[in-house]
Motif scaffolding. Structure first.
Motif, PDB file in Angstrom:
ATOM      1  N   UNK A  42       3.701   5.699  -5.580  1.00 52.53           N
ATOM      2  CA  UNK A  42       3.561   5.647  -7.038  1.00 52.53           C
ATOM      3  C   UNK A  42       2.523   6.656  -7.532  1.00 52.53           C
ATOM      4  N   UNK A  43       1.466   6.842  -6.737  1.00 56.51           N
ATOM      5  CA  UNK A  43       0.399   7.779  -7.087  1.00 56.51           C
ATOM      6  C   UNK A  43       0.665   9.178  -6.500  1.00 56.51           C
ATOM      7  N   UNK A  44       1.911   9.414  -6.122  1.00 56.07           N
ATOM      8  CA  UNK A  44       2.356  10.731  -5.613  1.00 56.07           C
ATOM      9  C   UNK A  44       1.581  11.203  -4.386  1.00 56.07           C
ATOM     10  N   UNK A  75      -7.083   7.104 -12.121  1.00 59.97           N
ATOM     11  CA  UNK A  75      -6.309   6.114 -11.357  1.00 59.97           C
ATOM     12  C   UNK A  75      -6.266   4.792 -12.118  1.00 59.97           C
ATOM     13  N   UNK A  76      -7.423   4.378 -12.614  1.00 61.10           N
ATOM     14  CA  UNK A  76      -7.504   3.140 -13.391  1.00 61.10           C
ATOM     15  C   UNK A  76      -6.554   3.197 -14.592  1.00 61.10           C
ATOM     16  N   UNK A  90      -5.801   8.560  -0.496  1.00 58.50           N
ATOM     17  CA  UNK A  90      -5.629   7.690   0.670  1.00 58.50           C
ATOM     18  C   UNK A  90      -5.658   6.246   0.174  1.00 58.50           C
ATOM     19  N   UNK A  91      -4.596   5.525   0.465  1.00 60.10           N
ATOM     20  CA  UNK A  91      -4.484   4.124   0.049  1.00 60.10           C
ATOM     21  C   UNK A  91      -4.615   3.255   1.297  1.00 60.10           C
ATOM     22  N   UNK A  92      -5.601   2.380   1.294  1.00 63.12           N
ATOM     23  CA  UNK A  92      -5.889   1.514   2.447  1.00 63.12           C
ATOM     24  C   UNK A  92      -5.295   0.126   2.262  1.00 63.12           C
ATOM     25  N   UNK A 143       0.833  -1.205   0.000  1.00 64.91           N
ATOM     26  CA  UNK A 143       0.000   0.000   0.000  1.00 64.91           C
ATOM     27  C   UNK A 143       0.869   1.257   0.000  1.00 64.91           C
ATOM     28  N   UNK A 144       1.972   1.233   0.739  1.00 65.34           N
ATOM     29  CA  UNK A 144       2.875   2.385   0.780  1.00 65.34           C
ATOM     30  C   UNK A 144       3.554   2.609  -0.574  1.00 65.34           C
TER      31      UNK A 144
END
Length: 191
Positions: A113-115, A165-166, A119-121, A107-108
């Motif tokens: 990667x997405x700068x 994002x996709x 919020x990535x869970x 997740x980190x």
């Protein structure tokens, strides 16, 4: 069990794991609506030239969820911060790598990667053959209880962001050859 040993598992376990992911994915697809997506087998590049694999990424109005699916039988013991967890089956007790910490690292990596724009869970989902009564975790649940975790998150991502994002991640979805190369590089690294 060492990571090297994990990579050396026989084909029947690989098939069992893929079967488990298929079952869980069938259950999770009910959470998708409209322009929401589930991507599988994403290989993200690392600084050292290798890749890391994210098994499942759910891109939804509620956020981005890196999901690790486990089809482990028996009783599982562990806490979020423990390096190792314990799996107890009738014929064997063994130490296993903490899947929450492994998935947290994934997740980190995705977040970076997405700068750090979203919020990535991190969530590890166990099929219902697993006894998690001795697991103390905010990031692990049975597939039947994923909705409780998921619906705690308010919707905040508009459709345009989901598509963005996709489209960012889709080129990194591994085909069979790329996945085999990734596994071969892990075997080489850990042997």
């Amino acid at each position: 069990m060492s990571y090297k040993d994990y990579l050396d598992k026989d084909l029947s376990r690989k098939v069992a794991g893929e079967h488990g992911e298929l079952i869980a994915n069938l259950c999770l697809k009910d959470f998708l609506k409209g322009n929401e997506y589930m991507l599988h087998n994403i290989l993200l590049p690392l600084k050292d030239g290798t890749t890391t694999e994210l098994d499942n990424v759910l891109i939804s109005h509620r956020g981005i969820f890196v999901l690790e699916i486990k089809r482990w039988a028996g009783i599982i013991r562990g806490k979020d911060e423990d390096k190792k967890w314990t799996q107890i089956k009738p014929d064997v007790t063994r130490e296993i790598h903490n899947p929450v910490l492994q998935n947290k690292a994934h997740a980190e990596i995705l977040d970076k990667f997405l700068n750090h724009a979203y919020k990535v869970e991190n969530m590890v989902i166990f099929l219902n053959t697993t006894d998690l009564q001795e697991v103390e975790s905010k990031h692990a649940c049975k597939v039947a209880y994923f909705g409780d975790f998921y619906y705690e998150h308010k919707e905040y991502l508009p459709d345009e962001e989901l598509v963005k994002i996709y489209q960012t991640l889709k080129p990194f979805v591994a085909n069979l050859e790329e996945k085999e190369e990734h596994i071969a590089s892990l075997k080489k690294k850990y042997h």
